[in-house]
Design an enzyme around this catalytic site. Structure first.
Site, PDB file in Angstrom:
ATOM      1  N   HIS A 216       1.079  -0.996  -0.277  1.00 43.84           N
ATOM      2  CA  HIS A 216      -0.044   0.164  -0.069  1.00 43.84           C
ATOM      3  C   HIS A 216       1.049   1.576  -0.317  1.00 43.84           C
ATOM      4  O   HIS A 216       1.850   1.562   0.459  1.00 43.84           O
ATOM      5  CB  HIS A 216      -1.185  -0.509   1.205  1.00 43.84           C
ATOM      6  CG  HIS A 216      -2.112   0.890   0.806  1.00 43.84           C
ATOM      7  ND1 HIS A 216      -1.382   2.218   1.462  1.00 43.84           N
ATOM      8  CD2 HIS A 216      -2.960   1.317   0.454  1.00 43.84           C
ATOM      9  CE1 HIS A 216      -3.109   2.744   1.265  1.00 43.84           C
ATOM     10  NE2 HIS A 216      -3.835   2.643   0.655  1.00 43.84           N
TER      11      HIS A 216
ATOM     12  N   GLU B  98      -3.549   1.570  -7.364  1.00 44.14           N
ATOM     13  CA  GLU B  98      -3.949   3.032  -6.700  1.00 44.14           C
ATOM     14  C   GLU B  98      -2.538   4.399  -6.661  1.00 44.14           C
ATOM     15  O   GLU B  98      -2.352   4.635  -6.432  1.00 44.14           O
ATOM     16  CB  GLU B  98      -4.079   2.783  -5.254  1.00 44.14           C
ATOM     17  CG  GLU B  98      -5.094   1.812  -4.686  1.00 44.14           C
ATOM     18  CD  GLU B  98      -5.103   1.386  -3.103  1.00 44.14           C
ATOM     19  OE1 GLU B  98      -6.686   1.547  -2.722  1.00 44.14           O
ATOM     20  OE2 GLU B  98      -4.079   1.116  -2.588  1.00 44.14           O
TER      21      GLU B  98
HETATM   22  C1  PEP Z   1      -6.711   3.132   0.365  1.00 45.43           C
HETATM   23  O1  PEP Z   1      -6.200   3.405   1.343  1.00 45.43           O
HETATM   24  O2  PEP Z   1      -6.347   2.007  -0.312  1.00 45.43           O
HETATM   25  C2  PEP Z   1      -7.554   4.081  -0.841  1.00 45.43           C
HETATM   26  C3  PEP Z   1      -8.372   3.159  -1.565  1.00 45.43           C
HETATM   27  O3  PEP Z   1      -8.888   4.672   0.637  1.00 45.43           O
HETATM   28  P1  PEP Z   1      -9.724   5.593   0.373  1.00 45.43           P
HETATM   29  O4  PEP Z   1     -11.170   5.360  -0.709  1.00 45.43           O
HETATM   30  O5  PEP Z   1      -9.642   6.154   1.399  1.00 45.43           O
HETATM   31  O6  PEP Z   1      -9.289   6.808  -1.057  1.00 45.43           O
END
Ligand code: PEP
Length: 230
Positions: A86, A153
């Protein structure tokens, strides 16, 4: 079926976990729901009707590593999935691609499914192909890749309320699929919520979403679990 991964990060307490369990357990859905609470709350999800995941683990299975969490113990507690790489761990805890790959190896050898997070910063946005290629380099031809999940992400989207357009997500997920020979599911994460989840899940190349903040709103998350766009 779409994957819906709930990442609580370092949030929630015993009471919250009990409420969450009560509301989300046994919701009838076609989606694969994976809940990733903090380590000390994992035991509250015994006999959960959906899947359980952890937010990190050690690359080793036992030994003199004070404060580390063994993936074997996570398996014992009922986890089937572990989020690794992450961006918060990469940036705040200096996790390298090398370390993340070692964790991936340990997990896949134990038949646990790593959810490998990759993504570019705001500054790197125009070079996302190069950034993701480097992050995927060790994984892309690995024999165990079909036992993993990749989550795209973009760091500028996490917790900010900003999301890429559907076309942008589609382009990146297709790039990941091409790079990894379509061996594993590809998810999107970053500011997914009850308002945008249906549109995001309609993106043709998407296999699911990783949800942070919005998954802590139990009613909202329950509605997302029921979401049947998929
Ligand atoms: C995450 O922390 O992986 C994430 C997607 O957070 P958020 O949905 O709050 O943007």
């Amino acid at each position: 079926m779409k994957f819906l991964v709930s990442n609580w990060k370092m949030n929630g307490d015993v009471e919250f976990a009990e409420n969450f369990f009560e509301k989300v357990n046994r919701i009838d859905t076609k989606n694969r729901v994976i809940v990733c609470p903090p380590f000390p709350l994992l035991h509250k999800f015994k006999d959960f009707s959906h899947s359980l995941g952890a937010q990190n683990c050690s690359e080793r299975t036992s030994g003199a590593f004070t404060g580390e969490i063994s993936p074997l113990l996570l398996k014992d507690l009922g986890c089937e999935y572990v989020i690794i790489g992450h961006s918060e761990r990469r940036r705040m805890f200096n996790e390298s691609d090398e370390t993340i790959y070692k964790k991936y190896k340990t997990l896949t050898d134990l038949n646990l499914t790593p959810i490998v997070c990759i993504g570019e910063t705001e500054e790197e946005r125009s070079e996302w192909r190069d950034v993701l290629s480097i992050q995927l380099n060790k994984f892309k031809d690995d024999g165990n890749l079909s036992r993993a999940i990749i989550a795209y992400e973009p760091i500028w989207s996490i917790g900010t309320g900003k999301t890429p357009t559907a076309a942008e997500i589609h382009e990146v997920l297709n790039f990941i699929k091409r790079t990894t020979h379509s061996k594993c599911p590809t998810l999107y994460g970053g500011s997914v919520n009850i308002k945008n989840i249906s549109d995001i899940l309609r993106i043709p190349s998407i296999d699911g979403v990783l949800i942070g903040g919005a998954s802590l709103k139990i009613e909202e998350f329950s509605e997302m679990v029921r979401c049947s766009v998929c």
